[in-house]
Design a protein around this motif. Structure first.
Motif, PDB file in Angstrom:
ATOM      1  N   ARG A  68       1.648   6.617  14.813  1.00 46.61           N
ATOM      2  CA  ARG A  68       0.305   7.056  15.228  1.00 46.61           C
ATOM      3  C   ARG A  68      -0.281   6.117  16.282  1.00 46.61           C
ATOM      4  O   ARG A  68      -0.826   6.571  17.283  1.00 46.61           O
ATOM      5  CB  ARG A  68      -0.624   7.124  14.021  1.00 46.61           C
ATOM      6  CG  ARG A  68      -0.445   8.364  13.179  1.00 46.61           C
ATOM      7  CD  ARG A  68      -1.584   8.545  12.188  1.00 46.61           C
ATOM      8  NE  ARG A  68      -1.776   7.403  11.313  1.00 46.61           N
ATOM      9  CZ  ARG A  68      -1.122   7.200  10.169  1.00 46.61           C
ATOM     10  NH1 ARG A  68      -0.238   8.081   9.765  1.00 46.61           N
ATOM     11  NH2 ARG A  68      -1.360   6.144   9.436  1.00 46.61           N
ATOM     12  N   ARG A  69      -0.183   4.816  16.048  1.00 47.14           N
ATOM     13  CA  ARG A  69      -0.796   3.853  16.973  1.00 47.14           C
ATOM     14  C   ARG A  69      -0.132   3.848  18.344  1.00 47.14           C
ATOM     15  O   ARG A  69      -0.790   3.590  19.341  1.00 47.14           O
ATOM     16  CB  ARG A  69      -0.795   2.460  16.358  1.00 47.14           C
ATOM     17  CG  ARG A  69      -1.739   2.383  15.169  1.00 47.14           C
ATOM     18  CD  ARG A  69      -1.976   1.007  14.589  1.00 47.14           C
ATOM     19  NE  ARG A  69      -1.105  -0.043  14.983  1.00 47.14           N
ATOM     20  CZ  ARG A  69      -0.488  -0.874  14.148  1.00 47.14           C
ATOM     21  NH1 ARG A  69      -0.653  -0.741  12.852  1.00 47.14           N
ATOM     22  NH2 ARG A  69       0.273  -1.839  14.589  1.00 47.14           N
ATOM     23  N   TYR A  70       1.172   4.114  18.393  1.00 44.74           N
ATOM     24  CA  TYR A  70       1.868   4.203  19.683  1.00 44.74           C
ATOM     25  C   TYR A  70       1.665   5.567  20.347  1.00 44.74           C
ATOM     26  O   TYR A  70       2.143   5.794  21.448  1.00 44.74           O
ATOM     27  CB  TYR A  70       3.365   3.965  19.513  1.00 44.74           C
ATOM     28  CG  TYR A  70       3.791   2.526  19.319  1.00 44.74           C
ATOM     29  CD1 TYR A  70       3.088   1.460  19.862  1.00 44.74           C
ATOM     30  CD2 TYR A  70       4.945   2.237  18.606  1.00 44.74           C
ATOM     31  CE1 TYR A  70       3.501   0.152  19.689  1.00 44.74           C
ATOM     32  CE2 TYR A  70       5.381   0.930  18.439  1.00 44.74           C
ATOM     33  CZ  TYR A  70       4.649  -0.103  18.981  1.00 44.74           C
ATOM     34  OH  TYR A  70       5.074  -1.402  18.819  1.00 44.74           O
ATOM     35  N   GLN A  99      -0.389  -3.232  20.750  1.00 40.10           N
ATOM     36  CA  GLN A  99      -0.049  -3.397  19.341  1.00 40.10           C
ATOM     37  C   GLN A  99       0.653  -4.737  19.130  1.00 40.10           C
ATOM     38  O   GLN A  99       1.317  -5.246  20.033  1.00 40.10           O
ATOM     39  CB  GLN A  99       0.854  -2.250  18.895  1.00 40.10           C
ATOM     40  CG  GLN A  99       0.207  -0.890  19.049  1.00 40.10           C
ATOM     41  CD  GLN A  99      -1.081  -0.754  18.265  1.00 40.10           C
ATOM     42  OE1 GLN A  99      -1.156  -1.127  17.099  1.00 40.10           O
ATOM     43  NE2 GLN A  99      -2.114  -0.230  18.906  1.00 40.10           N
ATOM     44  N   ASN A 144       2.465   4.435  10.441  1.00 46.80           N
ATOM     45  CA  ASN A 144       1.277   3.883  11.075  1.00 46.80           C
ATOM     46  C   ASN A 144       1.540   3.585  12.555  1.00 46.80           C
ATOM     47  O   ASN A 144       0.741   3.946  13.421  1.00 46.80           O
ATOM     48  CB  ASN A 144       0.846   2.612  10.328  1.00 46.80           C
ATOM     49  CG  ASN A 144      -0.494   2.103  10.778  1.00 46.80           C
ATOM     50  OD1 ASN A 144      -1.242   2.776  11.465  1.00 46.80           O
ATOM     51  ND2 ASN A 144      -0.813   0.876  10.383  1.00 46.80           N
ATOM     52  N   LEU A 145       2.677   2.952  12.851  1.00 42.98           N
ATOM     53  CA  LEU A 145       3.010   2.658  14.253  1.00 42.98           C
ATOM     54  C   LEU A 145       3.253   3.937  15.048  1.00 42.98           C
ATOM     55  O   LEU A 145       2.919   3.994  16.238  1.00 42.98           O
ATOM     56  CB  LEU A 145       4.233   1.750  14.341  1.00 42.98           C
ATOM     57  CG  LEU A 145       3.958   0.256  14.293  1.00 42.98           C
ATOM     58  CD1 LEU A 145       5.262  -0.528  14.305  1.00 42.98           C
ATOM     59  CD2 LEU A 145       3.064  -0.181  15.431  1.00 42.98           C
TER      60      LEU A 145
END
Length: 184
Positions: A155-157, A16, A152-153
């Protein structure tokens, strides 16, 4: 190396973006104010922050999974936008865990936004924030945008618990993988 991939940390499937310059490393603390483990980790993290090398930049990211974590994250971003993280971040943990006074109110299985805002306002007013400054930061476009980014982060992490640490947007670890709070 004493740190072994898959044992002490996992590599994220997709790295990311980070918000530091060349030659710097971003270390992101993933926390939730309601998490007792985050509360006990906080003094160690504060001590580490004071002694860490200059090229390491600590970033805090409140996890957002649901309405409760969102409202706790809103309080963090309000404190951050007021420039009071150093003064009030640990105090929020103490208010919840040492004094038994959570900020997020639940009524009928849902977050009571008005009662939650009132608790946050009263806490910040008691800690020197004016009512006008509170109103300028608590429910604003900027705060809402930070909440969307944090969600959002989260979820992305691939965050599924707290506390966790993300190193430079690439590596994820926690107390269990690292071998305890001190090693983390």
């Amino acid at each position: 190396s004493k740190w072994v991939s898959g044992q002490h940390f996992t590599a994220l499937p997709v790295a990311q973006p980070v918000s530091v310059g060349p030659g710097e490393v971003e270390v992101t603390e993933i926390f939730w104010y309601g998490c007792g483990h985050c509360f006990t980790l906080e003094p160690r993290l504060e001590a580490w922050e004071k002694s860490k090398p200059e090229w390491i930049k600590l970033r805090r990211l409140p996890v957002i999974w649901n309405e409760v974590t969102r409202e706790d994250a809103r309080l963090y971003y309000t404190i951050e936008s007021l420039g009071l993280v150093d003064k009030l971040h640990a105090e929020v943990f103490r208010q919840i865990h040492a004094r038994g006074k959570p900020f997020t109110a639940i009524r009928g299985g849902r977050v009571d936004a008005a009662a939650t805002e009132k608790a946050a306002r009263e806490f910040l007013l008691a800690n020197g924030v004016s009512a006008e400054d509170f109103a300028r930061h608590y429910r604003t476009f900027s705060t809402e945008n930070k909440l969307r980014q944090a969600e959002n982060l989260s979820r992305r992490y691939l965050l599924d618990h707290t506390p966790m640490i993300v190193v430079h947007g690439k590596y994820l670890t926690d107390q269990e993988m690292a071998g305890g709070a001190e090693k983390l």
